[in-house]
Scaffold this active site. Sequence first.
Site, PDB file in Angstrom:
ATOM      1  N   TYR A  25       0.814  -1.203   0.000  1.00 14.20           N
ATOM      2  CA  TYR A  25       0.000   0.000   0.000  1.00 14.20           C
ATOM      3  C   TYR A  25       0.856   1.265   0.000  1.00 14.20           C
ATOM      4  O   TYR A  25       0.430   2.299  -0.519  1.00 14.20           O
ATOM      5  CB  TYR A  25      -0.899   0.027   1.244  1.00 14.20           C
ATOM      6  CG  TYR A  25      -2.207  -0.717   1.102  1.00 14.20           C
ATOM      7  CD1 TYR A  25      -2.442  -1.605   0.052  1.00 14.20           C
ATOM      8  CD2 TYR A  25      -3.216  -0.541   2.032  1.00 14.20           C
ATOM      9  CE1 TYR A  25      -3.641  -2.276  -0.057  1.00 14.20           C
ATOM     10  CE2 TYR A  25      -4.425  -1.219   1.933  1.00 14.20           C
ATOM     11  CZ  TYR A  25      -4.629  -2.083   0.892  1.00 14.20           C
ATOM     12  OH  TYR A  25      -5.823  -2.746   0.777  1.00 14.20           O
ATOM     13  N   GLY A  26       2.011   1.195   0.618  1.00 20.45           N
ATOM     14  CA  GLY A  26       2.838   2.383   0.745  1.00 20.45           C
ATOM     15  C   GLY A  26       3.280   2.991  -0.565  1.00 20.45           C
ATOM     16  O   GLY A  26       3.671   4.162  -0.614  1.00 20.45           O
ATOM     17  N   CYS A  57      -3.670  -1.321   9.378  1.00 20.98           N
ATOM     18  CA  CYS A  57      -2.643  -0.767   8.486  1.00 20.98           C
ATOM     19  C   CYS A  57      -2.649   0.739   8.662  1.00 20.98           C
ATOM     20  O   CYS A  57      -3.700   1.381   8.516  1.00 20.98           O
ATOM     21  CB  CYS A  57      -2.953  -1.149   7.037  1.00 20.98           C
ATOM     22  SG  CYS A  57      -1.916  -0.322   5.809  1.00 20.98           S
ATOM     23  N   ASN A  58      -1.504   1.308   9.003  1.00 21.97           N
ATOM     24  CA  ASN A  58      -1.426   2.750   9.184  1.00 21.97           C
ATOM     25  C   ASN A  58      -1.696   3.498   7.885  1.00 21.97           C
ATOM     26  O   ASN A  58      -2.393   4.519   7.880  1.00 21.97           O
ATOM     27  CB  ASN A  58      -0.038   3.137   9.712  1.00 21.97           C
ATOM     28  CG  ASN A  58       0.147   2.808  11.173  1.00 21.97           C
ATOM     29  OD1 ASN A  58      -0.102   3.622  12.054  1.00 21.97           O
ATOM     30  ND2 ASN A  58       0.592   1.588  11.446  1.00 21.97           N
ATOM     31  N   THR A  59      -1.155   3.012   6.776  1.00 19.78           N
ATOM     32  CA  THR A  59      -1.355   3.693   5.499  1.00 19.78           C
ATOM     33  C   THR A  59      -2.834   3.735   5.140  1.00 19.78           C
ATOM     34  O   THR A  59      -3.387   4.790   4.811  1.00 19.78           O
ATOM     35  CB  THR A  59      -0.555   2.998   4.385  1.00 19.78           C
ATOM     36  OG1 THR A  59       0.837   2.997   4.719  1.00 19.78           O
ATOM     37  CG2 THR A  59      -0.748   3.709   3.057  1.00 19.78           C
ATOM     38  N   CYS A 171       3.963   1.459  11.077  1.00 20.62           N
ATOM     39  CA  CYS A 171       3.535   0.455  10.108  1.00 20.62           C
ATOM     40  C   CYS A 171       3.344  -0.823  10.894  1.00 20.62           C
ATOM     41  O   CYS A 171       4.213  -1.198  11.699  1.00 20.62           O
ATOM     42  CB  CYS A 171       4.581   0.267   9.010  1.00 20.62           C
ATOM     43  SG  CYS A 171       4.231  -1.114   7.893  1.00 20.62           S
ATOM     44  N   HIS A 173       3.658  -3.728  10.084  1.00 19.77           N
ATOM     45  CA  HIS A 173       4.683  -4.729   9.789  1.00 19.77           C
ATOM     46  C   HIS A 173       5.887  -4.603  10.724  1.00 19.77           C
ATOM     47  O   HIS A 173       6.561  -5.599  11.014  1.00 19.77           O
ATOM     48  CB  HIS A 173       5.196  -4.563   8.349  1.00 19.77           C
ATOM     49  CG  HIS A 173       4.301  -5.107   7.294  1.00 19.77           C
ATOM     50  ND1 HIS A 173       3.144  -4.479   6.897  1.00 19.77           N
ATOM     51  CD2 HIS A 173       4.398  -6.221   6.524  1.00 19.77           C
ATOM     52  CE1 HIS A 173       2.570  -5.180   5.933  1.00 19.77           C
ATOM     53  NE2 HIS A 173       3.304  -6.241   5.690  1.00 19.77           N
TER      54      HIS A 173
END
Length: 245
Positions: A25-26, A57-59, A171, A173
């Site tokens: 996504y980034g 997900c932060n994004t 993030c 992850h």
Amino acid sequence: MLRPTRALLPNAPIVYVADSAGFPYGKRSEAEIASRVPALLGRLVERFHPRLAVIACNTASTIALEHVRSALDLPVVGTVPAIKPAAAQSKSRVIGVLGTEATVRQPYVDDLAARFACDCTLVRHGSPELVELAEAKLAGKTVMAADVADAAQPMFDAEDGSRIDTVVLACTHFPLLAAELGAAFPRVALVDGGPGIARRIAHLTQGQAWPETAPEGIAIFTGDRPSDPLARALAAYGIGEIRTL
């Protein structure tokens, strides 16, 4: 995030969704994410009828959270950079925000900084390399500590970077690489928003009944079926059934 949620709500049925077809996504545009995430979650809500949805997900959260909340008739928990707790513990008042390229440039991050860290300097670094390394580690591949350090080092080389004493893992992850990041930058505190999100989920479902025993969790992948090492990694979190969408 799945680990602290399991710790608080061990018997909660969980459907874990990995938009592997849209990864990463980034590197996608804001317009793509703003349309893709509500559409995907809408399909999943129709299929599974969950009590709530978490955008893990932060994004996706910083871009599409309000779009999703407008589209779905159920509570939606977003995942945003943990700037508030980072500011509460920073002594140097210089905070690193380590995320994807899309997350760190979002106005949402500006708003969080203005509300909770107005006396702090934020040093932002978007690292697609760290996302790839975290995915590789989750899939059972060997990740070199030096590669993790090299991917994060530009944040510390930036202006004011040498004064960073607290880093927001912006993030979902990146907690997978906490050991490598901690070894590379031992004087820096790493702040993970996962436990706070788990507490929010527990609060929103307080008083609700759960199964007497933990049901097998389901993982949905929008792309190819995951590798065996990745499936085994998910099984450690109680995710036993793998499906593709």
